[in-house]
Scaffold this motif. Structure first.
Motif, mmCIF file in Angstrom:
data_model
loop_
_atom_site.group_PDB
_atom_site.id
_atom_site.type_symbol
_atom_site.label_atom_id
_atom_site.label_comp_id
_atom_site.label_asym_id
_atom_site.label_seq_id
_atom_site.Cartn_x
_atom_site.Cartn_y
_atom_site.Cartn_z
ATOM 1 N N GLU A 1 0.834 -1.186 0.000
ATOM 2 C CA GLU A 1 0.000 0.000 0.000
ATOM 3 C C GLU A 1 0.881 1.253 0.000
ATOM 4 O O GLU A 1 2.024 1.234 0.433
ATOM 5 N N GLU B 1 -7.905 -4.840 -0.553
ATOM 6 C CA GLU B 1 -6.784 -4.707 0.369
ATOM 7 C C GLU B 1 -6.723 -5.912 1.289
ATOM 8 O O GLU B 1 -7.756 -6.458 1.693
ATOM 9 N N SER B 2 -5.494 -6.309 1.626
ATOM 10 C CA SER B 2 -5.274 -7.383 2.584
ATOM 11 C C SER B 2 -4.027 -7.049 3.380
ATOM 12 O O SER B 2 -2.906 -7.154 2.865
ATOM 13 N N GLY B 3 -4.230 -6.593 4.618
ATOM 14 C CA GLY B 3 -3.107 -6.141 5.421
ATOM 15 C C GLY B 3 -2.472 -4.918 4.797
ATOM 16 O O GLY B 3 -3.157 -3.927 4.500
ATOM 17 N N ASP B 4 -1.174 -4.978 4.559
ATOM 18 C CA ASP B 4 -0.482 -3.828 3.966
ATOM 19 C C ASP B 4 -0.280 -4.005 2.463
ATOM 20 O O ASP B 4 0.546 -3.319 1.856
#
Length: 858
Positions: free
Chosen positions: A177, A192-195
């Motif tokens: 990200e 999105e998944s975590g960072d």
């Protein structure tokens, strides 16, 4: 692209390929018994890491029973592929490596005709040579870019990496990200998944693999307002404020192209990327065009050659959206279909929109003649198996191909040519073509035998010399340097002339086709002077006899500026061929130096530089320095040493070249001191100096005062600056003669202080600066293996051309010895470079007495 369109295309593709099933396969191309109809690629990318992972899914159409499936990949770790048929049955395939970077997938069983899915997981390391999927660092930040032409997409993903495999592609990219990510098409969805952020991009229209592109990094994003589709400029963090000029000129260029083709841009968006480490000038990726940073980061305004280079490159890449992208050559042997057309189209557009840059005086034949005159030259159209084959004569696709198109358009007329091109584009949208398809389209608008003319030039190396005899006999032979043994060839030549009758004084224009060895044309027997190639076109060299040629030189004012430029290009070859003497060549340079056009005067200055390079390190040096000083002092006094607000574009180009030539070859030591001071100012405050003036000042300072400390200063400035123009100019200015300075430069290349894409520029500068290269070769030897690995792989075979011998027989021998036992891929370029240098040496030796007499009387 909509899914409906994708399905329609896949059906159309299957129909088209069915006619190719029985085509003869060749060992360097994958068989046509199967094809990929579409492909999805999912990549996990992080610029902070050294490698990447990915998966890909290929939709296969198998047309006849096969025992194996061939794909391309290079340097990837690949897991066993999974082949799934239409009923859902899964087979695990093994693979073995073949020739030409092919891998063959099979399980020992026959694969029956039908539709299949092929799924592969893989991983790889980012390249560091500015090719493939590569990583680079700029101003402390890591970035990812791609450069997939010619055959480099296979470094990043298993695929059929051939231009006639023109299919829809779906890219999915997962990246940290906070980073910008872009590809050929807009983002369709995002999660999105975590960072990590995963972006799914829209499926592309049909296109070959070499046009795939992506970027990942911390970019500034600047809108391009006024386009017919959305568009932005991505540039390295902190540089977005320098994109104003590029954003301003792009909309009118695109609009002019859309008008010419009679159709809008065939893609959904048009984004540009300023790439800080790039092995090419630019690349026409669909929807994501990449450029060397200096081409896009000119600031809010630009002038002269800097502006012309930017607008011409932008026009070239946008022309590719039609020539090459919408309609693509079937195989690399017709690469000229892409490059010649884009080059020709760019010149047409820039001349129309920005006449102040006088790009019409940069003639393509002037660029092509030198490379095409050597005995080792090969035809534009030749068998192409590898990137080395593409690279052999690569530049002639642009320059010679451009010259051929100029002749064809002149023969047909501009309107007819445009109508034919629109017909060609309409008929072959989204597909692949060969040259014969173009000739068929042109034939609908003309009775001129364009196919015969073009094929004779495409399939023959070299170019003709047309001789006009006193008795009206016009003949052709192959141009060659004295003593060269070349096979005779015969071209179909459209010749356009203008001549003055010596009895009536009347000017007459004539057009004729020279298709045989000779023809009798009585109108030329009474000519006072003759100008073949009227209009500045024509891919041939000509001579009209000593008396008539001399009369032409004395009547240059009756020619257009473009025609004068053509006479100069012709004169260079006549001098090399020992057809005219150096005195006539210098007479022409003198006439152009005094011309009202500063662009032509600049060409004359460059011509004088060529002559100076031939004789400067001979006993003629004192007289030569005095001559150069006398010849250029009038321009020096008129232009001065400082940029002025009221300068024309051509004045801003001419001034730096005059100053450098006077400093390097003239007798003005005070100018060397002034240029060295200017170089210091440019390094300290780059915004206070015109970049072209700063560029030449850097070179003069390095040539005359370049010690180890200065070399380290240049390298530090290159490494630390965010000014793309300064950075590029430094790469082009490593003109150090001092051995310790050269050693420092090689060390900086080894430490990656200088990036891969600029390596060849630095090497070329070091060798140019050295009159005697023995010591430099000794240092070069110790770094050669590192440099040959660092330089972009595509350019590695051309390394002998970077170590220029400077028209010097001792350097010629050193280069021969150094490269004779190197990688065999370098031998082709070695032979060409050696021949070009020997031609220069022979020309200098033949003209020595005449040059001495000229200098003694000048």
């Amino acid at each position: 692209m909509s899914q409906i369109f994708a399905r329609l295309f896949i059906a159309m593709l299957a129909s088209t390929l069915s006619s190719l099933i029985f085509a003869a396969d060749v060992d360097y191309r994958l068989p046509k018994s199967y094809a990929v109809s579409e492909q999805s690629i999912a990549l996990t990318l992080d610029p902070a890491k050294d490698g990447f992972t990915g998966t890909t899914g290929l939709k296969l159409v198998v047309h006849e029973p096969v025992d194996r499936i061939g794909l391309h990949w290079v340097g990837l770790a690949v897991t066993p592929p999974q082949l799934t048929d239409a009923k859902g049955s899964v087979r695990t395939l093994t693979f073995e490596q073949g020739d030409y970077e092919m891998w063959w997938l099979s399980d020992g069983k026959t694969i029956a005709p039908g539709e299949y899915s092929l799924d592969i997981a893989f991983s790889g390391d980012y390249s560091r040579d500015a090719l493939g999927l590569y990583k680079t660092t700029f101003a402390g930040r890591d970035y990812l870019f791609t450069q997939y032409e010619q055959t480099l997409a296979r470094r990043a993903t298993p695929m059929i990496d051939e231009p006639d495999s023109k299919i829809p592609w779906q890219l999915t990219i997962t990246a940290p990200e906070g980073l910008k990510v872009a590809s050929n098409t807009p983002v369709e969805s995002q999660s999105e998944s975590g960072d990590l952020v995963t972006r799914v991009f829209k499926q592309t229209p049909p296109m070959p693999s070499y046009l795939l592109a992506l970027i990942v990094g911390d970019f500034d994003v600047t809108p391009i307002d006024g386009l017919s589709v959305p568009g932005v400029i991505y540039s390295p963090k902190g540089t977005g404020g320098d994109t104003g000029f590029a954003a301003k000129v792009t909309p009118p260029i695109l609009s002019a192209l859309e008008d010419y083709f009679g159709s809008g841009l065939p893609y959904e968006k048009l984004d540009f990327v300023a790439v800080p480490d790039f092995s090419f000038g630019a690349m026409e990726n669909v929807g994501l065009v990449t450029y060397r940073t200096e081409l896009l980061l000119r600031g809010d305004s630009a002038s002269g050659s800097a502006a012309a280079n930017s607008v011409n490159t932008i026009a070239h890449e946008l022309a590719h959206m039609w020539y090459g992208n919408l309609v693509t050559m079937e195989w690399w042997d017709d690469l000229w279909l892409n490059e010649a057309f884009a080059t020709w189209m760019a010149d047409k557009i820039v001349d129309e929109l920005y006449p102040q840059y006088e790009t019409n005086l940069q003639l393509p034949q002037a660029l092509a003649f030198g490379a095409d005159s050597v005995a080792q030259s090969r035809p534009i159209r030749k068998e192409v198996k590898t990137d080395e084959d593409v690279l052999d004569g690569f530049g002639l696709n642009y320059s010679k191909g451009h010259s051929i198109l100029n002749m064809l358009e002149q023969s047909m007329g501009e309107d007819a040519f445009q109508r034919a091109i629109q017909t060609y584009m309409g008929k072959h949208r989204w597909s692949n073509t060969r040259a014969s398809d173009l000739w068929a389209a042109l034939a609908t608008e003309t009775s001129v035998a364009v196919d015969v003319i073009a094929d004779s030039y495409l399939e023959l190396a070299g170019f003709p010399l047309i001789t006009f005899g006193k008795d009206g006999v016009v003949s052709q032979t192959r141009f060659h340097s004295p003593g060269a043994k070349l096979p005779e060839q015969q071209w179909q030549i459209p010749v356009v002339t203008r001549h003055r009758d010596r009895d009536t004084g009347k000017l007459t224009e004539s057009v004729f086709a020279l298709s045989s060895q000779s023809v009798v044309l009585p109108q030329y027997s009474k000519a006072e002077w003759i100008l073949p190639g009227a209009g500045g076109n024509g891919y041939y060299v000509w001579h009209t006899g000593d008396q008539r040629y001399q009369a032409l030189l004395e009547n240059l004012d009756e020619l257009s500026a473009r025609e004068k430029a053509a006479v100069l290009a012709n004169s260079n070859q006549l001098l090399q061929g020992d057809i005219i003497g150096i005195d006539q060549h210098l007479q022409l340079l003198g006439g152009l130096l005094a011309d009202d056009s500063m662009t032509l005067a600049l060409s004359a200055v460059n011509g004088l530089r060529g002559i100076a390079g031939m004789y400067f390190h001979s006993e003629l040096q004192p007289e030569l320095k005095a001559f150069i000083t006398r010849a250029l002092t009038p321009w020096y006094e008129q232009l001065g040493t400082q940029t002025r607000d009221d300068d024309s574009d051509s004045a801003r180009d001419l001034r730096p070249r005059v100053l450098r030539t006077l400093a390097e070859f003239g007798d003005k030591p005070e100018l060397v001191a002034e240029m060295t001071k200017l170089a210091d100012q440019y390094l300290t405050q780059p915004e206070s100096v015109d970049p072209r003036l700063g560029h030449e000042a850097l070179r003069v300072a390095a040539l005359f005062n370049g010690d180890e400390a200065m070399a380290k200063r240049y390298i530090a400035a290159y490494r630390e600056t965010n000014n793309s123009n300064l950075r590029s100019n430094l790469a082009y200015s490593m003109y150090f003669r001092d051995s310790a300075a050269a050693q420092a430069v090689f060390q900086s290349l080894e430490k990656d202080d200088i990036q891969s894409g600029d390596t060849s520029l630095v090497i070329t500068g070091l060798f140019y600066a050295q009159p005697n290269q023995r010591g430099l070769y000794q240092t070069f030897e110790g770094y050669f293996d590192m440099l040959s690995a660092k330089i972009p792989e595509f350019y590695r075979p051309t390394m002998p051309a970077f170590t220029t011998a400077n028209c010097n027989s001792e350097n010629l021998a050193l280069r021969e010895t150094f490269y004779a036992s190197r990688d065999s891929s370098m031998l082709t370029q070695l032979r060409k470079s050696q021949e070009s240098t020997k031609n220069c040496i022979d020309t200098a030796e033949r003209g020595y007495a005449a040059m001495a007499a000229f200098l003694g009387g000048s």
